[in-house]
Enzyme design. Structure first.
Site, mmCIF file in Angstrom:
data_model
loop_
_atom_site.group_PDB
_atom_site.id
_atom_site.type_symbol
_atom_site.label_atom_id
_atom_site.label_comp_id
_atom_site.label_asym_id
_atom_site.label_seq_id
_atom_site.Cartn_x
_atom_site.Cartn_y
_atom_site.Cartn_z
ATOM 1 N N GLY A 75 -17.957 -6.279 -18.702
ATOM 2 C CA GLY A 75 -18.150 -7.854 -18.404
ATOM 3 C C GLY A 75 -18.370 -8.554 -19.875
ATOM 4 O O GLY A 75 -18.554 -7.934 -20.858
ATOM 5 N N LYS A 100 -25.744 -3.459 -22.557
ATOM 6 C CA LYS A 100 -25.525 -4.878 -22.556
ATOM 7 C C LYS A 100 -25.899 -5.469 -23.999
ATOM 8 O O LYS A 100 -27.205 -5.066 -24.508
ATOM 9 C CB LYS A 100 -26.928 -5.432 -21.745
ATOM 10 C CG LYS A 100 -26.617 -6.816 -21.262
ATOM 11 C CD LYS A 100 -27.740 -7.094 -19.992
ATOM 12 C CE LYS A 100 -27.980 -8.420 -19.551
ATOM 13 N NZ LYS A 100 -28.775 -8.642 -18.521
ATOM 14 N N ASP A 193 -33.248 -15.004 -8.407
ATOM 15 C CA ASP A 193 -31.707 -15.059 -8.322
ATOM 16 C C ASP A 193 -30.917 -14.255 -7.490
ATOM 17 O O ASP A 193 -29.940 -13.553 -7.837
ATOM 18 C CB ASP A 193 -31.320 -15.006 -9.863
ATOM 19 C CG ASP A 193 -29.893 -15.388 -9.968
ATOM 20 O OD1 ASP A 193 -29.610 -16.650 -9.566
ATOM 21 O OD2 ASP A 193 -29.273 -14.877 -11.117
ATOM 22 N N ILE A 428 14.600 2.808 0.207
ATOM 23 C CA ILE A 428 13.952 3.902 0.631
ATOM 24 C C ILE A 428 13.990 4.212 1.897
ATOM 25 O O ILE A 428 14.267 5.277 2.633
ATOM 26 C CB ILE A 428 12.287 4.034 -0.031
ATOM 27 C CG1 ILE A 428 12.444 3.872 -1.398
ATOM 28 C CG2 ILE A 428 11.804 5.346 0.460
ATOM 29 C CD1 ILE A 428 11.162 3.707 -2.176
ATOM 30 N N GLY A 429 13.777 3.522 3.003
ATOM 31 C CA GLY A 429 13.803 3.461 4.362
ATOM 32 C C GLY A 429 13.815 2.142 4.903
ATOM 33 O O GLY A 429 13.479 1.011 4.349
ATOM 34 N N SER A 434 10.996 -4.202 8.892
ATOM 35 C CA SER A 434 10.716 -3.875 7.573
ATOM 36 C C SER A 434 11.885 -3.155 6.648
ATOM 37 O O SER A 434 12.327 -2.388 7.649
ATOM 38 C CB SER A 434 9.474 -3.433 7.213
ATOM 39 O OG SER A 434 9.189 -2.180 7.747
ATOM 40 N N ASP A 539 0.655 6.093 14.535
ATOM 41 C CA ASP A 539 1.870 6.621 14.189
ATOM 42 C C ASP A 539 2.083 7.748 13.026
ATOM 43 O O ASP A 539 2.964 7.679 12.314
ATOM 44 C CB ASP A 539 2.805 5.386 13.663
ATOM 45 C CG ASP A 539 4.444 5.710 13.620
ATOM 46 O OD1 ASP A 539 4.806 6.353 14.488
ATOM 47 O OD2 ASP A 539 5.087 4.729 12.855
#
EC number: 2.7.11.1
Length: 740
Positions: A75, A100, A193, A428-429, A434, A539
């Site tokens: 961070g 930190k 907080d 590919i397929g 799709s 599937d």
């Protein structure tokens, strides 16, 4: 059903003048009202050095920066950075920590007081659900806090991804949080907080409360504090009106967090800070009716505007909350001992992996020289973490930033096109709704697969949602990117370079039962994980089980194509898991879910049958008609004797028969398959070559014919994503923090 919430929680903020910021900013900086912890005589022009003494981990020697190797940036903000570091000397050498680092020169006096306070609180606190401080030291120019490295990221990230949690999930997180807050309160500390960004998850999934920059130890004789600080949406009314607040303010924030986790929205949120504050002070909160009576009751008792009447504010303190009926199933002693299993366990990989941290930071070269970015604000110092797809390849770091941002943006119909970032290659397929193609990421030259889905033929929401939630599993295909151009959705995943599992096995010259057991164990273990989460694949044909590489190792197996998969949901749209469904899901839905899970096991039985013999149980070849195949399946009859079965053990035959049982209620579950002797005692299985039919093309055709017959009547009709109740209700506005 909606896509998971993907908005970027860390929007860049323009620098405002002090007057503008005070009027328009959502973030509330600490402003002295009444008695304050900072000496009113102190001016910024005469800042005094805050003496931060060293803190040494018990049983260890004094530390300094040279003892820590910088691995990654976790961070960054205007005052400093947080690093992933490894101790390189001492008795705890090779231990990972979060470091930190704050530059003294950039800290104003108030910030220095906060840093000192955070250090002092962490030294004093020792609790299983609060982050632990291991070392604290300083150099001439910097302050260092060495803390636990928590690999699971923060609760905000998980909430953003899940949209909302089940009540059982919320109950677990709130219970651990209540114990943490009670411990702080017992030390005279007001946390002030509380929000999802400040609740981290360790590698087991337990919470750790962190970031004590706004916590308050110094209080007046009435045990009240007067600072106006924190994140406005989580503020208690007494904090907003500046009349002084006690530890009871934390229980209001506790209620806000509970509401947000249960509904996916904040209870009080206006168009700007002023309206939000007015709502906190005056607005009547409508209680969502899909919440259980116990949850509604607890929220009402936490949202008491008079802090003296608020649950937890009485003489019994947290015991009032623990006795509430919402927590009736919690064993508080077991919870404190961390003996209750968390609802979510972060994906595990190498100890230094940072799957749940923002790649905007982790991709940077770690250097202990934090600068001040021109647009940084004080509250941006420790920005949190966002979803990153799990990966074990070091080279994928360059890809992650692009992937995350395109996923974040895909709901907003932005101008970024899939072809801007990727070069499309060969097919590919091809499916009915799709097409899957190989693609290359232009910036990194890395290969991926993209599934291009026609939205007019199928709603891809459920598939993407499942991949987002469960794609971190090592044997589930990993989602990299999602694009939506309005007509097509582009789902980018890792490329399965090893091809289909069954192809590889059938072409393998030597294949034994022991190898088959290892393959089935890996796949079934993954299916068991999905079923435990309330997900059924529906599937699981062999063409959807592939290898990610050419090694052929069971670890490289991936379950792919979740286009028919379903998640168990209650009638109100909440995601559920099977162990928490009795009161929320209609019996017919549970029955259907159980049937679908049994179908998954049946598919694995077909795969096992074929691995052992080299032919399929219900089809002789690609020319068999659907009627013939369905009749054989319906009869439940298949051969387990003679021919190729002569080389197969009796325990293998027993498992096949139980996985292919015609009655789904008598079929083994995934958990029972894993407990079968053929799986458990794999090391006692024969290692000799199985005698199998050597006709891979014929087998593949027969398998395709089998699943074509089974799926020919499946034509689900789904409404657009935006029409779902969950999608309309979702709209979480990301909250940033002023805390250091």
């Amino acid at each position: 059903m909606p896509l998971a919430q993907l908005a970027d929680p860390w929007q860049k903020m323009a620098v405002e003048s002090p007057s503008d910021s005070a009027e328009n900013g959502q973030q509330i900086m600490d402003e002295p009202m009444g008695e304050e912890e900072i000496n009113p005589q102190t001016e910024e022009g005469s800042i005094k050095e805050i003496a931060i003494t060293h803190h040494v981990k018990e049983g260890h020697e004094k530390a300094d920066p040279s003892q820590f190797e910088l691995l990654k940036v976790l961070g960054q903000g205007s005052f400093g950075k947080v690093f992933l570091v490894k101790k390189i000397s001492g008795s705890d050498a090779r231990q990972l920590y979060a470091m930190k680092v704050l530059k003294k020169a950039t800290l104003k006096v108030r910030d220095r007081v906060r840093t000192k306070m955070e250090r002092d609180i962490l030294v004093e606190v020792n609790h299983p659900f609060i982050v632990k401080l291991h070392y604290a030291f300083q150099t001439e120019g910097k302050l260092y806090l060495i803390l636990d490295f928590l690999r699971g990221g923060d609760l905000f990230t998980r909430l953003s991804k899940e949209v909302m949690f089940t009540e059982e999930d919320v109950k677990f997180y709130l219970a651990e949080l209540a114990l943490a807050l009670d411990h702080l309160h017992s030390l005279g500390i007001i946390y002030r907080d509380l929000k999802p960004e400040n609740i981290l998850l360790d590698e087991e999934g337990h919470i750790k409360l962190t970031d004590f920059g706004l916590s308050k130890e110094s209080i007046d004789h009435e045990k009240k504090a007067y600072s106006f600080c924190g994140t406005v949406e989580y503020m208690a009314p007494e904090v907003v009106n500046r009349r002084g607040h006690t530890q009871s303010a934390d229980w209001w924030s506790f209620g806000v967090l509970m509401f947000e986790m249960l509904t996916g929205t904040l209870p009080f949120q206006g168009k700007d800070r002023k309206e939000t504050m007015t709502m906190i002070l005056k607005a009547k909160l409508g209680m969502p009716q899909f919440l259980s009576p116990e949850a509604q009751s607890l929220l009402r008792m936490l949202f008491k505007r008079n802090p003296a009447n608020r649950l937890g504010a009485g003489p019994d303190g947290v015991e009032e909350i623990k006795r509430h009926s919402f927590f009736s199933t919690i064993d508080w002693n077991k919870l404190y001992r961390r003996e209750i299993h968390p609802p979510f366990k972060p994906a595990t990989g190498r100890p230094e992996d940072t799957f749940y941290f923002d790649p905007e930071f982790t991709a940077k070269t770690p250097k202990d020289s934090p600068g001040i970015p021109p647009s940084a604000n004080a509250h941006q110092l420790f920005r949190g973490f966002s979803f990153v797809a799990i990966t074990s390849d070091d080279e994928s770091q360059a890809m992650q930033t692009v992937g995350v941002h395109s996923i974040v943006q895909q709901l907003h119909r932005n101008s970024i096109q899939f072809t801007d970032g990727y070069e499309v290659k060969e097919d590919i397929g091809v499916g009915s709704y799709s097409v899957c193609k190989r693609c290359i990421h232009k910036a990194t030259n890395m290969e991926f697969a993209v599934k291009i889905i026609d939205k007019s033929k199928r709603d891809p929401t459920e598939e993407i949602e499942i991949l987002l939630r469960y794609g971190q599993h090592p044997n589930i295909i990993t989602l990299k990117d999602v694009y939506d151009d309005g007509k097509y959705v582009y789902v980018v995943t890792e490329l399965m370079k090893g091809g289909e599992l069954l192809d590889k096995i059938l072409r393998q010259k030597f294949f034994s039962e022991r190898e088959a057991s290892a393959v089935l164990f890996t796949i079934t273990k993954t299916v068991e994980y999905l079923h435990a989460q309330g997900v059924v694949h529906r599937d699981l044909k062999p063409s959807n089980i592939l290898y990610v590489d050419e090694s052929g190792n069971p670890e490289s197996i991936r379950i792919c194509d979740f286009g028919f998969a379903k998640q168990l949901r209650a009638e109100n749209g909440l995601l559920m898991t099977p162990c928490y469904t009795a009161n929320f899901v209609a019996p017919e839905v549970l029955k259907r879910q159980g049937y679908d899970a049994a179908c998954d096991i049946w598919s694995l039985g077909v795969l096992l049958y074929t691995m052992l013999t080299g032919y399929t149980p219900f089809a002789n070849g690609p020319d068999d008609t659907p009627e013939e195949i369905l009749a054989r399946i319906g009869s439940g009859k298949f051969s387990l004797s003679g021919g190729y079965w002569n080389s197969v053990s009796d325990t293998a035959k027993d498992l096949v028969s139980k996985m292919l049982h015609v009655d789904p209620h008598q079929r083994l579950t995934a958990a029972l398959v894993l407990r079968h002797p053929w799986i458990v005692h794999w090391d006692q299985l024969p290692q000799y070559q199985l005698n199998r039919q050597d006709a891979p093309h014929l087998v593949k055709g027969a398998m395709a014919a089998t699943y074509s017959a089974l799926n020919r009547n499946q034509s689900p009709v789904l409404e657009p994503v935006g029409r779902s109740t969950l999608a309309q209700r979702r709209g979480i506005k990301k909250i940033t923090s002023t805390a250091l």
